[in-house]
Design a protein around this motif. Structure first.
Motif, short mmCIF file in Angstrom:
data_model
loop_
_atom_site.label_atom_id
_atom_site.label_comp_id
_atom_site.label_asym_id
_atom_site.label_seq_id
_atom_site.Cartn_x
_atom_site.Cartn_y
_atom_site.Cartn_z
N ASN A 250 0.90 -1.25 -0.05
CA ASN A 250 -0.01 0.12 -0.25
C ASN A 250 1.11 1.21 0.11
OD1 ASN A 250 -1.74 2.17 0.61
ND2 ASN A 250 -2.91 0.91 1.90
N LEU A 251 0.80 2.00 -1.09
CA LEU A 251 1.81 3.13 -1.41
C LEU A 251 1.32 4.37 -0.42
CD1 LEU A 251 2.15 3.44 -5.07
CD2 LEU A 251 3.83 2.10 -3.43
N THR A 252 -0.06 4.33 -0.09
CA THR A 252 -0.43 5.51 0.64
C THR A 252 0.04 5.59 2.16
OG1 THR A 252 -2.39 5.52 -0.79
CG2 THR A 252 -2.42 7.14 1.19
N THR A 253 -0.05 4.29 2.57
CA THR A 253 0.29 4.17 4.07
C THR A 253 1.96 4.24 4.28
OG1 THR A 253 0.35 1.57 3.94
CG2 THR A 253 -1.96 2.70 4.80
N SER A 254 2.36 3.92 3.27
CA SER A 254 4.03 3.77 3.37
C SER A 254 4.43 5.29 3.29
CB SER A 254 4.64 3.28 2.29
OG SER A 254 4.20 1.96 2.01
N VAL A 255 3.83 6.17 2.67
CA VAL A 255 4.14 7.52 2.48
C VAL A 255 3.69 8.22 3.62
CG1 VAL A 255 3.30 9.65 1.41
CG2 VAL A 255 3.90 7.85 -0.03
N TYR A 256 2.38 7.98 4.31
CA TYR A 256 2.34 8.64 5.49
C TYR A 256 3.38 8.55 6.57
CZ TYR A 256 -2.57 9.44 3.83
OH TYR A 256 -3.51 9.94 3.19
N ALA A 257 3.76 7.05 6.62
CA ALA A 257 4.74 6.70 7.53
C ALA A 257 6.17 7.52 7.45
CB ALA A 257 4.93 5.20 7.61
N ILE A 258 6.39 7.41 6.19
CA ILE A 258 7.54 8.05 6.00
C ILE A 258 7.82 9.52 6.31
CG2 ILE A 258 9.61 8.38 4.16
CD1 ILE A 258 8.19 5.95 2.62
N ALA A 259 6.58 10.16 5.79
CA ALA A 259 6.76 11.53 6.05
C ALA A 259 6.48 12.01 7.31
CB ALA A 259 5.30 12.19 5.18
N THR A 260 5.77 11.17 8.29
CA THR A 260 5.55 11.54 9.46
C THR A 260 7.03 11.27 10.21
OG1 THR A 260 3.42 10.61 9.57
CG2 THR A 260 4.28 10.87 11.69
N ALA A 261 7.76 10.18 9.94
CA ALA A 261 9.07 9.93 10.69
C ALA A 261 9.80 11.08 10.30
CB ALA A 261 9.51 8.68 10.19
N ASP A 262 9.89 11.45 9.00
CA ASP A 262 10.75 12.46 8.65
C ASP A 262 10.59 13.80 9.34
OD1 ASP A 262 12.85 13.32 6.43
OD2 ASP A 262 11.40 14.62 5.85
N THR A 263 9.29 14.22 9.36
CA THR A 263 8.93 15.45 9.98
C THR A 263 9.16 15.64 11.64
OG1 THR A 263 7.21 15.65 8.36
CG2 THR A 263 7.08 17.00 9.94
N VAL A 264 8.69 14.39 12.12
CA VAL A 264 9.25 14.34 13.59
C VAL A 264 10.65 14.51 13.96
CG1 VAL A 264 9.12 12.66 15.51
CG2 VAL A 264 7.03 13.06 14.33
N LYS A 422 -9.53 1.43 -0.69
CA LYS A 422 -10.61 2.21 -0.98
C LYS A 422 -10.11 3.43 -1.76
CE LYS A 422 -14.41 0.97 1.81
NZ LYS A 422 -13.95 0.44 3.11
N GLY A 423 -9.15 3.91 -1.22
CA GLY A 423 -8.72 5.17 -1.76
C GLY A 423 -9.72 6.49 -1.57
N ARG A 424 -9.78 6.62 -0.49
CA ARG A 424 -11.00 7.58 -0.27
C ARG A 424 -10.78 9.05 -0.59
NH1 ARG A 424 -11.29 6.11 4.99
NH2 ARG A 424 -11.94 3.88 4.94
N LEU A 425 -9.35 9.16 -0.30
CA LEU A 425 -8.79 10.59 -0.62
C LEU A 425 -8.28 10.79 -2.02
CD1 LEU A 425 -7.07 11.46 2.82
CD2 LEU A 425 -9.22 12.16 1.93
N PHE A 426 -8.59 9.78 -2.99
CA PHE A 426 -8.13 9.93 -4.23
C PHE A 426 -8.33 11.38 -4.83
CE2 PHE A 426 -8.10 9.00 -8.85
CZ PHE A 426 -6.73 8.74 -8.91
N MET A 430 -5.93 13.79 -6.34
CA MET A 430 -5.95 14.53 -7.96
C MET A 430 -5.93 15.88 -8.05
SD MET A 430 -5.07 12.03 -9.84
CE MET A 430 -5.46 12.62 -11.41
N PHE A 431 -6.80 16.49 -7.02
CA PHE A 431 -7.06 17.79 -7.27
C PHE A 431 -5.86 18.53 -6.79
CE2 PHE A 431 -7.84 21.76 -4.94
CZ PHE A 431 -8.56 22.59 -6.00
N ILE A 432 -5.19 18.00 -5.71
CA ILE A 432 -3.91 18.48 -5.29
C ILE A 432 -2.90 18.39 -6.54
CG2 ILE A 432 -1.73 18.22 -3.88
CD1 ILE A 432 -3.84 17.74 -1.59
#
Ligand code: TRP
Length: 478
Positions: A250-264, A422-426, A430-432
């Protein structure tokens, strides 16, 4: 899409593996060295707020965009665009990514070399008993020496090449999994010492109490560049890593985890540095020497500081290493896949060429400091050009590509794994990538370099008065 004729490729072994490797690419000198120095030069808290909003609104979607391109195409940055859009010149951008990775690595390895010198000094107990001024002198003497910084840089490039040599799975994954969490724990320990120093509160106020009058177009551009630099977006590092991610992840959850770790980690680095900066009377806008002067001061005030310093600089060097390998991998993946050169040869060739350019960057901080362009030395130019021009531009093009050229269904397939998630925020995503990110980046960039002037739209005079009053009352409370 053109039929993909895949060579046998390495891939990451597990979910933790990708997160660890991509977090390793993200977390590096950008968080611990660059974030405090750039935040210090750009006024602290106001910068931090803008930086954080860019991470969320632009950085995370673009990380996801890069991963989607990479996993879809299963290629290096150049090959990826060629496969996804064979008849359009997007591959030129892919090629530019390779060139930019080359450029970043050449000056990044300079700083990586500094971490080795500081590790050596920590081992030799070289900080002991030195005043803040002496520590500052120690850094500039080291810069002026020339040969030592070059030696450390070459040693560092050697380690980087060695890991890249051994391939993605055995190399990159193994080292990051254990060491990144350890780095996190150590920074927390340093934070605790830093915030309990006498005079620390001023540093915390600098980092967390915003003074909005400090915001200028350049500050906003620097914040965007720092967000891109820190997340490693804008030049295809994540396209390359994405190409090694298995289809079922799952690319999305990976991205959240990486960005969070990086920012923290970046915020923690700020909490570790700024209280000490004020406690030891260092200038927050000291520039690229900031952490190398501040940290040894902190270690001197810690029980067992000798050991903490050794452990810290070891981990910092490793954090830098997991980032340098991602940069070298961009180049090597291109050279092996497109120029059909063996991985071994490609690694030696690329690393040597990068080291040559890198030596010039290193020397420009010392013996060759007369070599300036626009009043800045080569090292600073590389840092500013990549951060404030190349990465924002790269991020802009990635957004445009995924938003307008890759095909909505293709993108959706990658992000939802053919509809499995589900990709609820898809729609938001796309808008972004279609509108918000390209527009925002274009405006910030043009305004930052002074090509357009948005100040005409900004605060009328009365507003400034109100702001000043807020400032005064805030000062009074303090
Ligand atoms: N993000 C890394 C850091 O913070 C640096 C880095 C690695 C990078 N790969 C990159 C920056 C690709 C931009 C693009 O230290």
């Amino acid at each position: 899409m053109a039929k993909i004729d895949l060579p046998k490729r390495d891939s990451f072994g597990s979910k933790v593996g990708i997160i660890a490797a991509a977090a390793g690419a993200a977390i590096g000198l950008g968080n611990i060295w660059r974030f405090p120095y750039v935040a210090g030069e750009n006024g602290g808290a106001a910068f931090l707020i803008i930086y954080l909003s860019f991470i969320v609104a632009i950085g995370i979607p673009i990380m996801l965009a890069e991963f989607s391109i990479g996993r879809r195409a299963q290629r290096n940055t150049f090959g990826a665009f060629k496969i996804l859009k064979p008849n359009q010149p997007w591959y030129i951008f892919g090629l530019l990514c390779v060139a930019m990775a080359f450029m970043i690595l050449s000056y990044y390895s300079t700083i990586a070399g500094w971490t080795l010198e500081y590790l050596y000094q920590a081992l030799a107990n070289g900080f002991s008993g030195k005043s803040s001024d002496q520590l500052s002198g120690m850094f500039s003497d080291f810069q002026r020496d020339g040969s030592r910084p070059v030696m450390w840089q070459l040693i560092f490039m050697f380690f980087t090449a060695f890991i890249i040599f051994r391939g993605v799975k055995n190399g990159i994954e193994k080292y990051t999994r254990i060491l990144m969490p350890l780095l996190f724990v150590l920074i927390v320990i340093i934070c605790i010492r830093s915030v309990t120093l006498p005079g620390a509160s001023e540093g915390l106020a600098f980092l967390f109490y915003p003074d909005f009058s400090k915001i200028t177009p350049m500050v906003i551009l620097e914040a965007l560049g720092q967000a891109a630099f820190s997340l490693s977006i804008g030049l295809g590092a994540l396209i390359t890593y994405g190409s090694y991610i298995k289809k079922k992840e799952n690319l999305t959850t990976s991205v959240y985890a990486i960005a969070t770790a990086d920012t923290v980690i970046a915020i923690l680095a700020g909490v570790a540095i700024f209280p000490a900066v004020f406690a030891f009377n260092i200038q927050p806008d000291e520039g690229e020497a900031l952490i190398f002067i501040t940290l040894p001061n902190i270690f001197q005030e810690m029980p067992g500081g000798y050991f903490w310093a050794i452990l810290f600089f070891t981990l910092l060097a490793i954090a830098a290493l997991t980032s340098t390998i991602s940069l070298l991998e961009i180049v090597v993946a291109y050279v092996t896949e497109e120029l059909k050169i063996s991985r071994r040869k490609a690694t030696i060739l690329s690393a040597s060429a990068i080291a040559l350019l890198g030596i010039l960057c290193t020397l420009s901080q010392g013996p060759m400091d007369e070599l300036t362009f626009f009043g800045k030395n080569l090292f600073t130019i590389f840092d500013k050009v990549t951060g404030n021009i190349a990465l924002p531009l790269g991020a802009f093009l990635i957004a445009i590509f995924v938003g307008w050229f890759m095909g909505r269904n293709n993108v959706k397939d990658e992000i939802t794994n053919q509809g499995k998630f589900k990709g609820r925020l898809f729609g938001v995503f796309m808008f972004i990538v279609k509108f918000l990110a390209p527009l925002a980046i274009a405006i910030i960039f043009l305004n930052g370099i002074g090509l357009i002037d948005l100040s005409a739209f900004s605060a009328p005079a009365e507003y400034e008065v109100i702001q000043n009053n807020v400032q005064i009352s805030a000062d009074t409370i303090n």
